[in-house]
Scaffold this motif. Structure first.
Motif, PDB file in Angstrom:
ATOM      1  N   ASP A  70      49.130  44.909  36.771  1.00 50.36           N
ATOM      2  CA  ASP A  70      47.991  45.290  35.944  1.00 50.36           C
ATOM      3  C   ASP A  70      47.640  44.167  34.971  1.00 50.36           C
ATOM      4  OD1 ASP A  70      47.769  48.031  36.828  1.00 50.36           O
ATOM      5  OD2 ASP A  70      49.512  48.519  35.597  1.00 50.36           O
ATOM      6  N   PRO A  71      46.434  44.213  34.397  1.00 49.65           N
ATOM      7  CA  PRO A  71      46.150  43.366  33.237  1.00 49.65           C
ATOM      8  C   PRO A  71      46.886  43.925  32.028  1.00 49.65           C
ATOM      9  CG  PRO A  71      44.288  44.799  33.690  1.00 49.65           C
ATOM     10  CD  PRO A  71      45.259  45.006  34.817  1.00 49.65           C
ATOM     11  N   GLU A  73      45.959  44.182  29.132  1.00 51.14           N
ATOM     12  CA  GLU A  73      45.039  44.973  28.311  1.00 51.14           C
ATOM     13  C   GLU A  73      45.044  46.447  28.688  1.00 51.14           C
ATOM     14  OE1 GLU A  73      43.895  40.790  27.924  1.00 51.14           O
ATOM     15  OE2 GLU A  73      44.288  42.042  29.683  1.00 51.14           O
ATOM     16  N   LYS A  74      45.542  46.764  29.877  1.00 49.11           N
ATOM     17  CA  LYS A  74      45.538  48.160  30.327  1.00 49.11           C
ATOM     18  C   LYS A  74      46.640  48.983  29.673  1.00 49.11           C
ATOM     19  CE  LYS A  74      45.050  50.873  34.546  1.00 49.11           C
ATOM     20  NZ  LYS A  74      45.039  50.855  36.026  1.00 49.11           N
ATOM     21  N   PRO A  76      47.596  49.923  26.389  1.00 50.95           N
ATOM     22  CA  PRO A  76      46.819  48.731  26.107  1.00 50.95           C
ATOM     23  C   PRO A  76      47.511  47.831  25.082  1.00 50.95           C
ATOM     24  CG  PRO A  76      45.963  50.578  24.836  1.00 50.95           C
ATOM     25  CD  PRO A  76      47.137  51.096  25.615  1.00 50.95           C
ATOM     26  N   ASN A  78      46.224  44.290  23.267  1.00 53.63           N
ATOM     27  CA  ASN A  78      45.166  43.296  23.138  1.00 53.63           C
ATOM     28  C   ASN A  78      45.608  42.023  22.437  1.00 53.63           C
ATOM     29  OD1 ASN A  78      43.369  44.924  24.460  1.00 53.63           O
ATOM     30  ND2 ASN A  78      42.116  45.426  22.676  1.00 53.63           N
ATOM     31  N   GLY A 299      38.974  52.706  23.681  1.00 56.54           N
ATOM     32  CA  GLY A 299      39.463  52.565  25.046  1.00 56.54           C
ATOM     33  C   GLY A 299      38.998  53.685  25.944  1.00 56.54           C
ATOM     34  N   ARG A 321      35.719  41.366  25.198  1.00 55.91           N
ATOM     35  CA  ARG A 321      36.179  42.100  26.374  1.00 55.91           C
ATOM     36  C   ARG A 321      35.149  43.128  26.826  1.00 55.91           C
ATOM     37  NH1 ARG A 321      40.313  42.155  22.662  1.00 55.91           N
ATOM     38  NH2 ARG A 321      42.227  41.021  23.178  1.00 55.91           N
ATOM     39  N   TRP A 323      35.765  46.454  29.044  1.00 53.81           N
ATOM     40  CA  TRP A 323      36.840  47.216  29.662  1.00 53.81           C
ATOM     41  C   TRP A 323      38.122  46.378  29.583  1.00 53.81           C
ATOM     42  CZ3 TRP A 323      35.756  52.157  30.384  1.00 53.81           C
ATOM     43  CH2 TRP A 323      36.665  52.976  31.078  1.00 53.81           C
ATOM     44  N   HIS A 324      38.747  46.025  30.728  1.00 55.12           N
ATOM     45  CA  HIS A 324      39.960  45.212  30.674  1.00 55.12           C
ATOM     46  C   HIS A 324      39.696  43.743  30.980  1.00 55.12           C
ATOM     47  CE1 HIS A 324      41.944  49.006  30.390  1.00 55.12           C
ATOM     48  NE2 HIS A 324      41.706  49.343  31.632  1.00 55.12           N
ATOM     49  N   ARG A 357      40.389  42.811  36.045  1.00 59.60           N
ATOM     50  CA  ARG A 357      40.448  44.269  36.116  1.00 59.60           C
ATOM     51  C   ARG A 357      41.310  44.782  37.262  1.00 59.60           C
ATOM     52  NH1 ARG A 357      34.690  43.761  35.293  1.00 59.60           N
ATOM     53  NH2 ARG A 357      34.069  44.496  33.236  1.00 59.60           N
ATOM     54  N   ARG A 359      44.069  45.999  39.983  1.00 62.24           N
ATOM     55  CA  ARG A 359      45.341  46.732  39.951  1.00 62.24           C
ATOM     56  C   ARG A 359      45.935  46.599  41.345  1.00 62.24           C
ATOM     57  NH1 ARG A 359      47.556  52.110  40.479  1.00 62.24           N
ATOM     58  NH2 ARG A 359      49.057  52.477  38.795  1.00 62.24           N
TER      59      ARG A 359
END
Length: 366
Positions: A70-71, A73-74, A76, A78, A299, A321, A323-324, A357, A359
């Motif tokens: 995943d990123p 940021e997910k 989350p 930041n 979010g 940003r 979203w992600h 983004r 996954r």
């Protein structure tokens, strides 16, 4: 790599720590404030910790509900190496009983067959390195309940230069908390509401142990900390509660702790509650900013303004940003604003590109 007291093990047979016998012969689990008191062969409320005779077993050790890249940021997160990739996994079960759980198929599972993916700590660390992941995240369900497994994975990751991230509700006993967070590099703690009445009614737990974890992380560790609150219409989204939470964070933890307000969608036992309106998230962000918090995010919505990191001094947009996905990155390598040189709280490094983004499911063998 392993604790001297931790024998070699195979999935599902790991001896759990954090328990003692009571005078009446029951075994009390000390991992979290639930303090489950077990007769032989009983499982705790989390489901994955079981008494067998004079032993406590962590039945989820070495077993996962699946692995994905995943990123960061997910999670989350930041302010923890923005744009980097993180290998994410969880097990089954949970020590809370959230009626609004949005991963309920994993966290509420009572079927060990759900744990179809098996991997020991070294294999997970090697997979993270092979896929160029900056970190490994313990997520999807709460890593508190598989703490020994998470700690062993973190140790294996650190040997390869991979960082460890906990995504957790923070409901943990004092000794386990010390051991667990000595292995973590970052944490996002779900602060699910800011009244004990909400915790009791909607999570089956209490607020104070979570506040204790937040205070411990901020003042007694070097773990990078961010906080997430899922706002549920009519349940924990009043101005009074949001303002009280933000003021407590500013006073007790500091104004530089990032706070994420995320949107609820109907799920599990709260399918009759409507989704969180965008206006609620925007209002919460405004109230928290007015309380003095420097980094407040929204979010689960497309909100570029609410997802952007701004300079705490001149308010220039530094990480934009959607979203992600990162659309613009202006922060210096040392984590300062290029315009006024004010430092931005967090863990930063050289930024070349972002994971994005995507996954990506990953298979990890034994």
């Amino acid at each position: 790599m392993k604790d001297a007291a931790s024998p070699a093990t195979s999935p599902g047979t790991y001896p759990g720590r954090y328990w003692h016998f009571l005078d009446d012969g029951r075994m009390q689990c000390d991992l979290c404030p639930r303090h489950c008191r077990l007769h032989d062969e009983q499982r705790g409320a989390c489901f994955v910790r079981q008494r067998l005779g004079a032993r406590m077993l962590l039945t989820a050790y070495g077993r996962s509900s699946g692995f994905c890249i995943d990123p960061i940021e997910k999670k989350p997160l930041n302010h923890f190496y923005p744009g980097s990739a993180v290998l994410s996994f969880g097990t089954a079960g949970c020590n809370l009983a959230c009626k609004f759980c949005q991963n309920w198929d994993i966290s509420k599972s009572r079927e060990m067959e759900t744990l179809a993916a098996s991997a020991m700590p070294e294999a997970i660390a090697e997979a993270a390195a092979a896929h160029d992941c900056k970190s490994v995240a313990f997520t999807y369900n709460d890593p508190v309940i598989f703490a020994e497994y998470a700690m062993d994975v973190a140790d294996a990751c650190h040997e390869l230069g991979i960082l460890a991230v906990a995504v957790t509700a923070g409901y943990m006993g004092a000794q386990a908390r010390r051991d667990f967070y000595s292995r973590m590099d970052a944490a996002n703690v779900d602060l699910k509401g800011f009244t004990d009445a909400f915790y009791v009614s909607f999570t089956g737990a209490h607020l104070q142990p979570v506040l204790d974890t937040l205070l411990y992380l901020r003042h007694e560790t070097k773990v990078w900390l961010e906080i997430t609150t899922l706002l549920i219409p009519g349940k924990n989204d009043s101005d009074e509660e949001i303002r009280a939470e933000a003021q407590w964070i500013a006073k007790e933890l500091g104004t530089d702790i990032p706070l994420h307000f995320t949107g609820f969608h109907p799920d599990y036992k709260m399918r009759d509650v409507p989704p969180t309106p965008f206006s609620t998230l925007a209002r919460a962000r405004k109230l928290a900013t007015e309380a003095g918090l420097l980094y407040v995010y929204t979010g689960n919505v497309h909100d570029t303004a609410g997802a952007t990191t701004y300079c705490p001094a001149c308010r220039a947009p530094l990480i934009v940003r959607d979203w992600h996905a990162i659309e613009s990155y202006r922060l210096t390598r040392t984590g300062t604003c290029p315009d006024c040189f004010a430092p931005v709280a967090g863990c930063f490094g050289h930024f070349e590109h972002q994971f994005g983004r995507r996954r990506i499911p990953v298979r990890i063998g034994m």
